[in-house]
Design a protein around this motif. Structure first.
Motif, PDB file in Angstrom:
ATOM      1  N   GLY A 543      53.713-101.967 -38.295  1.00 27.33           N
ATOM      2  CA  GLY A 543      53.449-103.350 -37.668  1.00 27.33           C
ATOM      3  C   GLY A 543      54.398-104.033 -37.436  1.00 27.33           C
ATOM      4  N   ARG A 544      54.402-105.178 -36.682  1.00 27.49           N
ATOM      5  CA  ARG A 544      55.260-105.768 -36.105  1.00 27.49           C
ATOM      6  C   ARG A 544      54.943-107.466 -36.077  1.00 27.49           C
ATOM      7  N   THR A 545      55.504-108.362 -36.465  1.00 22.93           N
ATOM      8  CA  THR A 545      55.571-109.811 -36.179  1.00 22.93           C
ATOM      9  C   THR A 545      57.069-110.153 -35.413  1.00 22.93           C
ATOM     10  N   PRO A 546      57.205-111.506 -35.128  1.00 25.91           N
ATOM     11  CA  PRO A 546      58.294-112.040 -34.525  1.00 25.91           C
ATOM     12  C   PRO A 546      59.468-111.727 -35.342  1.00 25.91           C
ATOM     13  N   ASP A 547      59.459-111.614 -36.778  1.00 27.90           N
ATOM     14  CA  ASP A 547      60.618-111.740 -37.602  1.00 27.90           C
ATOM     15  C   ASP A 547      60.560-110.505 -38.628  1.00 27.90           C
ATOM     16  N   PHE A 548      59.581-109.773 -38.324  1.00 29.03           N
ATOM     17  CA  PHE A 548      59.418-108.631 -39.272  1.00 29.03           C
ATOM     18  C   PHE A 548      58.968-107.418 -38.654  1.00 29.03           C
ATOM     19  N   THR A 593      64.271-110.812 -39.795  1.00 28.46           N
ATOM     20  CA  THR A 593      65.340-111.947 -39.629  1.00 28.46           C
ATOM     21  C   THR A 593      65.450-112.504 -41.064  1.00 28.46           C
ATOM     22  N   LEU A 594      66.839-112.172 -41.306  1.00 31.25           N
ATOM     23  CA  LEU A 594      67.066-112.943 -42.664  1.00 31.25           C
ATOM     24  C   LEU A 594      67.586-114.226 -42.470  1.00 31.25           C
ATOM     25  N   LEU A 601      69.252-124.979 -32.654  1.00 31.58           N
ATOM     26  CA  LEU A 601      68.053-125.359 -32.905  1.00 31.58           C
ATOM     27  C   LEU A 601      67.399-125.321 -31.531  1.00 31.58           C
ATOM     28  N   SER A 602      66.441-124.425 -31.399  1.00 36.72           N
ATOM     29  CA  SER A 602      65.599-123.930 -30.039  1.00 36.72           C
ATOM     30  C   SER A 602      64.639-123.074 -30.281  1.00 36.72           C
ATOM     31  N   ASP A 603      63.708-123.081 -29.186  1.00 38.62           N
ATOM     32  CA  ASP A 603      62.751-122.075 -29.357  1.00 38.62           C
ATOM     33  C   ASP A 603      63.170-120.684 -29.288  1.00 38.62           C
ATOM     34  N   THR A 604      64.462-120.549 -28.789  1.00 43.59           N
ATOM     35  CA  THR A 604      64.887-119.049 -28.774  1.00 43.59           C
ATOM     36  C   THR A 604      66.384-119.145 -29.673  1.00 43.59           C
ATOM     37  N   PRO A 605      65.937-119.274 -31.105  1.00 40.24           N
ATOM     38  CA  PRO A 605      67.214-119.318 -32.058  1.00 40.24           C
ATOM     39  C   PRO A 605      68.210-118.196 -31.932  1.00 40.24           C
ATOM     40  N   ASP A 606      69.204-118.594 -32.540  1.00 41.92           N
ATOM     41  CA  ASP A 606      70.358-117.391 -32.932  1.00 41.92           C
ATOM     42  C   ASP A 606      69.606-116.678 -34.285  1.00 41.92           C
ATOM     43  N   ARG A 607      70.151-115.775 -34.746  1.00 41.95           N
ATOM     44  CA  ARG A 607      69.552-115.187 -36.053  1.00 41.95           C
ATOM     45  C   ARG A 607      70.339-113.900 -36.396  1.00 41.95           C
ATOM     46  N   LEU A 608      69.985-113.781 -37.804  1.00 42.41           N
ATOM     47  CA  LEU A 608      70.677-112.728 -38.377  1.00 42.41           C
ATOM     48  C   LEU A 608      69.672-111.559 -38.526  1.00 42.41           C
ATOM     49  N   TRP A 609      69.943-110.517 -37.995  1.00 44.08           N
ATOM     50  CA  TRP A 609      68.789-109.590 -38.113  1.00 44.08           C
ATOM     51  C   TRP A 609      69.240-108.355 -38.835  1.00 44.08           C
ATOM     52  N   LEU A 610      68.370-107.790 -39.966  1.00 43.72           N
ATOM     53  CA  LEU A 610      68.795-106.610 -40.482  1.00 43.72           C
ATOM     54  C   LEU A 610      67.850-105.231 -39.930  1.00 43.72           C
ATOM     55  N   ASN A 611      68.630-104.458 -39.649  1.00 44.45           N
ATOM     56  CA  ASN A 611      67.834-103.327 -39.150  1.00 44.45           C
ATOM     57  C   ASN A 611      68.196-101.914 -39.981  1.00 44.45           C
ATOM     58  N   GLU A 643      72.205-101.790 -40.500  1.00 43.09           N
ATOM     59  CA  GLU A 643      73.098-102.767 -39.720  1.00 43.09           C
ATOM     60  C   GLU A 643      72.723-104.034 -39.515  1.00 43.09           C
ATOM     61  N   LEU A 644      73.725-104.873 -40.031  1.00 42.74           N
ATOM     62  CA  LEU A 644      73.258-106.710 -39.857  1.00 42.74           C
ATOM     63  C   LEU A 644      74.035-107.228 -38.827  1.00 42.74           C
ATOM     64  N   LEU A 645      73.233-107.883 -37.814  1.00 44.63           N
ATOM     65  CA  LEU A 645      73.870-108.184 -36.818  1.00 44.63           C
ATOM     66  C   LEU A 645      73.357-109.926 -36.682  1.00 44.63           C
ATOM     67  N   TYR A 646      74.550-110.389 -36.163  1.00 46.44           N
ATOM     68  CA  TYR A 646      74.284-111.612 -35.700  1.00 46.44           C
ATOM     69  C   TYR A 646      73.893-111.839 -34.265  1.00 46.44           C
ATOM     70  N   LYS A 647      72.907-112.385 -33.774  1.00 46.49           N
ATOM     71  CA  LYS A 647      72.802-112.427 -32.347  1.00 46.49           C
ATOM     72  C   LYS A 647      72.578-113.856 -31.826  1.00 46.49           C
TER      73      LYS A 647
END
Length: 740
Positions: A543-548, A593-594, A601-611, A643-647
């Motif tokens: 499955g898939r959601t925007p943050d998971f 997204t951790l 602060l926007s609709d396209t935020p930066d994020r810390l992503w765990l893969n 991997e843990l990426l800041y994007k």
């Protein structure tokens, strides 16, 4: 140690416990989202695009920095009716549907199928070997040995094949890469050449007629109808690695064309491991109408590679750069030239799509090792496949059926190896293999969101050898096999963002000519090797959601006559049939997204992503008279890649990654010798906002750890057994890519 039955019960209970939290999570997330793929989390979030125009002409290019994407690919099957090419511009070709269509196909399989878009690795790694492609697919163990050669196993397939590949069928645009007798090679695979890669585990590869325990991998090239088909990239790094790659494509009326090529070279981490390659692939398509299209494919490769060889465990962990002495004195190499030609035509009717085509492959292997192997392969075949999707009695029904033909001949000559040159002729034979596969699968939707799936496959395979060198006896002979492999499954689309699946399937793997091969004579005649049969049970969810995102599966395969190394001569494995074995495991791919809106602060935020991709393997003999319930050698029990990426929405990304094998694994059936546990830390950074330019820099094995990347196996090893392939030391790579 738990008895086999208790271990199996414990595995399934653990699997159920893992799946339950995701069920609860998905029920609260009914948003329509794409089916699970291997992600490219460093990419800037793509903007929503408008629907594609009805004409086949190219859509306008989006503004720089805004990457186009297809309309969402929902997990819930679309209503039946006239089959469509797909909603995205990249899927305009009828013969070569794009990544979005591949995701839709994957979402209709009641088992683990993974789609890997090229964006998930091409813009952020050297894309040097298939390990870079498959690193984050759980259940897949891919470790380079030297050059392009890789030890590849899916769910424990081909554990005892110390050279080439068996148990996984490789395809390029649906055209076989494996030879007609079943063995595969990685030197013809260019990781820079593909739009996406499809991984079908086990019986989920039925659509290609694949019948092996591991399944199939299909490498799919782009077409001239793709968005931005032109590009050029340059990569370089440690140990003399360098590569120049380009691709060109476009359309002219009803015609379209695409070509990609690369020139690559490396000095190698180890002595005597230098190599170079030139690879090219392309296709030309012609659209007769909106419902009829044909496409011609061509692929050519020239690869020259030195082989450093396997060494002892002590040497691998102390002087990993050193090559085996015999490999240097014999100037051992694997050199290959190939040419592949094919055609595929697609016809689209009201509720049915028919695909058919043919292929031819010419391959010349020049391989000085213990002897100088000079093999010439000529493979040819054809295929036809029909997909019918309609409503029957008020219920949706999807029926797929096909026939594959794959035949070939091997002109097999072996000479004395005189420091990399041919000496006296030592053996000669003409080997022929013929394979006819018929398959069918039906998905009946008893509810709009629940499908009952049933299928079967029949394989008729023959192998024959004409021995032309009789001074050492006559090894001529022939075998034939008739094998049925049924399957049944259940697919439940709980919400548009969440699926649950289960299946039970049979598989059959016919031995290749390489089984039981040994010098000076085989321990067991190749004609006495029986096919490997397995019954596999699988359950999972994706499955898939925007943050998971998640893709979880648990499986167990009960195997009869597994092709394993039970005997050896001078340290070389001789494969024969084991009495009974089993493979079981858990495969978990997670993306999350951790943190987000850390600096924005926007609709396209930066994020810390765990893969993260984790694989648990439990492969064992089952009450074997010689090895009892020993572990099967050749694969780690636990394997973690994360991997843990800041994007940042601008396209910048940075973060660490880890590769961890926490337990050593055995390299012999007697369970007397192990590898060594290891952990590797890496770091990558780059820029990719979906526009024309992208760049990356990546550091690997920052701690310069001495470790064993892969190992060959035998029946019983000693400390002096040369079975180990050292991993690469500290390295850094960088690349720059421009596309338009």
């Amino acid at each position: 140690m738990l008895p086999v039955s208790q271990r199996s019960r414990s595995l399934w209970l653990a699997s159920a416990a893992i799946l339950m939290p995701f069920a609860a999570f998905a029920q609260s997330s009914p948003e329509s989202l794409p089916s699970v793929t291997v992600d490219a989390p460093h990419r800037a979030r793509p903007v929503q695009r408008t629907a594609r125009p009805a004409t086949p002409q190219r859509a306008p290019r989006v503004a720089r920095g805004q990457r186009q994407r297809a309309a969402p690919v929902v997990a819930t099957p679309v209503a039946p009716g006239r089959p469509t090419i797909g909603p995205s511009d990249e899927a305009r070709s009828l013969t070569a549907p794009g990544t979005a269509q591949a995701q839709r196909e994957a979402a209709q399989a009641p088992g683990s199928v993974v789609v890997i878009p090229a964006e998930s690795y091409r813009s952020s790694t050297p894309s040097n070997t298939i390990k870079d492609v498959l690193d984050y697919v759980p259940g897949v163990f891919a470790q380079p040995k030297w050059g392009d050669d890789t030890r590849l196993s899916i769910r424990g397939s081909s554990l005892s094949r110390n050279f080439h590949l068996r148990g996984v069928q490789l395809y390029m645009d649906g055209i076989p890469i494996n030879t007609s007798d079943g063995y595969g090679d990685f030197q013809e695979i260019d990781p820079t050449a593909y739009r996406h890669v499809e991984v079908f585990k086990g019986a989920n590869a039925l659509r290609y007629g694949a019948n092996s325990l591991g399944g199939a991998i299909n490498f799919v090239t782009a077409t001239g109808r793709d968005e931005r088909p032109n590009g050029i990239s340059i990569d370089g790094g440690s140990f003399g690695f360098r590569r120049l790659q380009f691709n060109l494509g476009g359309t002219q009326g009803n015609w379209d064309g695409y070509f990609t090529g690369s020139a690559q070279g490396a000095d190698g981490f180890r002595d005597h491991s230098q190599g170079s390659s030139f690879r090219g692939s392309g296709n030309i398509g012609y659209r007769f109408s909106d419902d009829v299209e044909t496409r011609f494919y061509f692929n050519a490769n020239t690869v020259r590679q030195r082989i450093p060889g396997s060494v002892t465990r002590a040497a691998a962990l102390t002087i990993p750069e050193t090559a085996a002495l015999n490999n240097i004195t014999g100037d051992q190499q694997r050199n290959i030239d190939t040419l592949r030609l094919a055609n595929k035509t697609t016809l689209r009717f009201d509720k049915t799509v028919v695909e058919f085509g043919a292929f031819y492959v010419n391959r010349h292997l020049m391989h000085p090792i213990f002897q100088y192997l000079d093999y010439r392969y000529n493979d040819y075949g054809g295929f036809v496949r029909a997909t019918d999707d309609r409503v029957i009695g008020g219920f949706r029904n999807r029926f797929v059926a096909g026939v594959n033909l794959h035949n070939g001949a091997i002109d097999n000559q072996q000479f004395a190896n005189l420091s990399g040159n041919k000496g006296a002729l030592l053996s000669s034979s003409l080997d022929r293999a013929q394979n006819t596969t018929l398959y069918a699968e039906n998905s009946f939707y008893v509810l709009p969101t629940v499908a009952i799936v049933a299928g079967t496959q029949f394989v008729r395979a023959t192998r024959s050898r004409q021995d032309r060198f009789l001074s050492d006896g006559n090894q001529s002979g022939s075998t034939n096999f008739n094998l049925w492999s049924p399957k049944a499954g259940l697919l439940w689309n709980v919400t548009p963002a969440w699926q649950v699946f289960a299946n039970v399937s049979r598989s059959a793997e016919v031995p290749s000519f390489g089984e039981s091969s040994s010098f000076p004579a085989p321990v067991i005649p190749w004609t006495s090797i029986r096919p490997q049969r397995a019954t596999t049970y699988e359950i999972g969810t994706r499955g898939r959601t925007p943050d998971f995102t998640w893709d979880l599966a648990a499986y167990r395969a009960d195997i009869r006559n597994e092709l394993l190394c039970l005997y050896s001569a001078f340290g070389n494995c001789n494969v024969t049939n084991a009495n009974g074995t089993y493979h079981q495991g858990i495969e978990a791919a997670l993306g999350a997204t951790l943190l987000k809106n850390i600096l924005t602060l926007s609709d396209t935020p930066d994020r810390l992503w765990l893969n993260l991709a984790y694989t648990f393997n439990d492969f064992r003999f089952r009450n074997d008279p010689l090895y009892g319930n020993n572990q099967l050698p050749g694969a780690p029990r636990h394997y973690l890649r994360a991997e843990l990426l800041y994007k940042h929405p601008s396209g910048l990304y940075v973060g660490p990654n880890v590769e961890w094998v926490p337990q050593a694994y055995f390299v012999d059936s007697a369970n007397t010798l192990k590898t060594q546990a290891y952990g590797l830390i890496g770091l990558k950074a780059g820029y990719d906002n979906g526009g024309n330019w992208s760049a990356y820099v990546e550091a690997r094995n920052l701690g310069n750890v001495k470790y064993i990347a892969s190992a060959s196996i035998i029946d019983k090893a000693t400390a002096a057994s040369p079975l180990f392939e050292p991993g690469t030391g500290r390295a850094i790579y960088a690349g720059l890519k421009y596309r338009w």
